[in-house]
Design an enzyme around this catalytic site. Structure first.
Site, short mmCIF file in Angstrom:
data_model
loop_
_atom_site.label_atom_id
_atom_site.label_comp_id
_atom_site.label_asym_id
_atom_site.label_seq_id
_atom_site.Cartn_x
_atom_site.Cartn_y
_atom_site.Cartn_z
CG ASN A 181 42.35 24.12 41.57
OD1 ASN A 181 42.95 23.52 42.46
ND2 ASN A 181 42.50 25.41 41.35
CG ASP A 185 44.11 30.47 34.92
OD1 ASP A 185 45.05 31.05 35.49
OD2 ASP A 185 44.22 29.34 34.39
N PRO A 231 43.92 38.15 38.72
CG PRO A 231 44.54 39.09 40.76
CD PRO A 231 43.36 38.58 40.00
CG PHE A 247 54.87 24.35 40.52
CD1 PHE A 247 55.64 25.03 41.45
CD2 PHE A 247 54.87 22.95 40.55
CE1 PHE A 247 56.40 24.34 42.39
CE2 PHE A 247 55.62 22.25 41.47
CZ PHE A 247 56.38 22.94 42.39
O1 PMT Z 1 48.31 20.76 45.66
P1 PMT Z 1 48.59 19.34 45.21
O2 PMT Z 1 47.34 18.48 45.25
O3 PMT Z 1 49.76 18.71 45.90
O4 PMT Z 1 48.94 19.42 43.64
C1 PMT Z 1 50.14 20.03 43.26
C2 PMT Z 1 49.96 20.90 41.99
C3 PMT Z 1 49.65 20.02 40.81
C4 PMT Z 1 48.82 21.90 42.22
C5 PMT Z 1 51.31 21.69 41.81
O5 PMT Z 1 52.34 20.79 41.62
C6 PMT Z 1 51.22 22.63 40.62
O6 PMT Z 1 51.42 22.30 39.48
N1 PMT Z 1 50.88 23.91 40.91
C7 PMT Z 1 50.63 24.96 39.90
C8 PMT Z 1 49.24 24.77 39.34
C9 PMT Z 1 48.91 25.80 38.28
O7 PMT Z 1 48.06 26.63 38.53
O8 PMT Z 1 49.63 25.76 37.18
P2 PMT Z 1 49.41 26.71 35.88
O9 PMT Z 1 50.24 26.10 34.83
O10 PMT Z 1 47.96 26.94 35.63
O11 PMT Z 1 50.02 28.10 36.36
C10 PMT Z 1 51.36 28.49 36.09
C11 PMT Z 1 51.96 29.21 37.28
O12 PMT Z 1 51.32 30.48 37.44
C12 PMT Z 1 51.82 28.49 38.60
O13 PMT Z 1 53.02 28.66 39.33
C13 PMT Z 1 50.67 29.19 39.29
O14 PMT Z 1 50.81 29.18 40.73
C14 PMT Z 1 50.81 30.61 38.76
N2 PMT Z 1 49.55 31.35 38.66
C15 PMT Z 1 48.58 30.96 37.80
C16 PMT Z 1 47.42 31.71 37.66
C17 PMT Z 1 47.28 32.89 38.44
N3 PMT Z 1 46.18 33.63 38.34
N4 PMT Z 1 48.26 33.26 39.27
C18 PMT Z 1 49.39 32.51 39.40
O15 PMT Z 1 50.28 32.86 40.18
#
Ligand code: PMT
Length: 413
Positions: free
Chosen positions: A210, A279, A305, A323
């Site tokens: 991504n 994911d 995971p 996040f």
């Molecule tokens: O890296 P940059 O270019 O500066 O951009 C910043 C950002 C947009 C990446 C950052 O601010 C951000 O939003 N990061 C989280 C991105 C994300 O994967 O969000 P999500 O809504 O899909 O996931 C929710 C949370 O679960 C996140 O904290 C993620 O780290 C976590 N996650 C998700 C999937 C997974 N398999 N394991 C996780 O830990």
């Protein structure tokens, strides 16, 4: 007021070529108002003379464990009691190994063992010695014992090689040492941050990923370190330089990130998941480059995971800040993730072309059970400091509440 002013700094010097920088380090520390005493190992005296350090510190230099001139011949105890902080710079690989073992067979090792003041080491060694699992394991043990590991820097080395292992410059060490006395909002806390994207291989040359650049996560890691925390950053592949005060673990896939986080989570106080973890990953990875096919191909994907959910589900989880990267329904989706993953806080950002990912600016809405705070569009570096300040406040609130609950439970038992 300068935090080093009037502080008793005991400087340990061990036998590496970087010992020549100790002279400048004494000067820098004294310039900040510190009172400096120096303990040298025998090997250190091959690189720089005690006379030089004595002249610069204005204090006699000690090196003998059994020195009849010391009061009651217990110099190591007196020195340990005298120190407000003990800094070993340079700290060779050998000295670090001896520190891990708790040896007391020379004056410096004995002082380290006897000292109850904060202890910091500034590693200095050849890059291969630094990268050896033995050295890395030793450092992990020291960190777990709350020893402050300052550096090393990366660059050209006295041996002619280039890489990690250079001792930090004296002015940088002086700044970091001053930080030990600053009592920042996260002083003494251990923070684990994830950042950047993950790459999920399809075949030897292709992967799913991504647009995450790591800028947000790296800025948070730096801000947490500035607030006094000991920070470990587990990072996917990005084109950024690790902040100097932060320990970096480089990973590529979600499974590697998951493994690295789980390995380090046990003594973590605060976990911040800023990484954009894939994911899904391809169900199988082709061993050879997939051939182009006119009929097209279908990739079967399986879930990775969820690292954040796994951390929050631990029997004794750290404080968790997740996040949420959303293209729509920001608050509803973020609050759903906050509840579903049982997080302490979630920072939500709008993502899309030119937003959130890759760019230098961002805006955040932060939610927790019963509260919310907004941070307007600004540089990610500034935003990270604002977020860390809020996080420190929320963490302290939860910490104080838990303590009151435990005290009540104890009283009524
Ligand atoms: O890296 P940059 O270019 O500066 O951009 C910043 C950002 C947009 C990446 C950052 O601010 C951000 O939003 N990061 C989280 C991105 C994300 O994967 O969000 P999500 O809504 O899909 O996931 C929710 C949370 O679960 C996140 O904290 C993620 O780290 C976590 N996650 C998700 C999937 C997974 N398999 N394991 C996780 O830990």
């Amino acid at each position: 007021m300068n935090t080093l002013s009037g502080k008793h700094i005991l400087l340990g010097v061990t036998g590496g070529i970087a010992a020549y920088k100790s002279a400048e380090l004494v000067r820098c520390l004294r310039k900040q108002g510190a009172v400096v005493r120096v303990v040298m190992t025998t090997a250190a005296q091959e690189f720089i003379t005690p006379l030089t350090l004595q002249a610069l510190s204005g204090q006699p230099v000690c090196s003998d464990l059994l020195d009849p001139r010391s009061e009651a011949a217990m110099g190591h105890i007196e020195l340990a009691r005298w120190a407000d902080a003990l800094l070993v710079a340079p700290a060779t690989a050998d000295f670090i190994a001896r520190l891990v073992q708790g040896r007391a067979d020379d004056l410096l090792a004995a002082v380290c063992l006897a000292c109850e003041a904060p202890l910091a080491v500034a590693p200095a060694m050849n890059r291969a010695m630094w990268q050896q699992p033995a050295t890395q394991d030793n450092l992990a043990l020291l960190r777990a014992r709350r020893v402050n590991v300052l550096g090393p820097a990366t660059g050209s080395q006295a041996c002619g090689e280039t890489g990690p292992g250079r001792m930090l410059e004296p002015d940088e060490l002086t700044r970091l040492l001053a930080g030990l006395f600053q009592g920042g909002a996260l002083a003494g806390r251990r923070v684990l941050v994830t950042a950047g994207p993950t790459r999920e291989p399809i075949d030897p040359v292709r992967y799913i990923s991504n647009r995450s650049s790591g800028k947000m996560g790296y800025a948070i890691a730096r801000a947490a370190a500035e607030a006094g925390a000991q920070v470990t950053l587990v990072t996917g592949p990005v084109a950024l330089v690790l902040p100097e005060q932060v320990d970096g673990i480089l990973v590529e896939t979600a499974e590697q990130m998951h493994a690295a986080v789980m390995e380090h989570i046990a003594d973590t106080d605060i976990f911040i998941a800023a990484a954009a973890v894939a994911d899904y990953r391809p169900q199988s990875v082709a061993r050879k480059k997939l051939k182009k096919s006119a009929a097209g191909i279908t990739l079967a994907l399986e879930p990775n995971p969820d690292i954040l959910a796994a951390v929050a589900a631990l029997p004794e989880p750290p404080f968790t800040l997740g996040f949420a990267a959303e293209t729509d329904a920001l608050e509803a989706n973020a609050r759903k993730k906050l509840r579903a993953k049982s997080l302490d806080m979630i920072a939500a950002n709008v993502v899309g072309p030119g937003r959130g990912f890759e760019v230098d600016d961002n805006a955040l809405r932060v939610f927790w059970d019963g509260g919310e705070q907004q941070f307007g569009q600004t540089r990610k570096t500034r935003l990270a400091r604002q977020l860390v300040a809020l996080l420190a406040h929320r963490y302290q609130t939860k910490f104080d509440k838990d303590r009151v609950i435990k005290l009540h439970a104890k009283d009524s038992a």
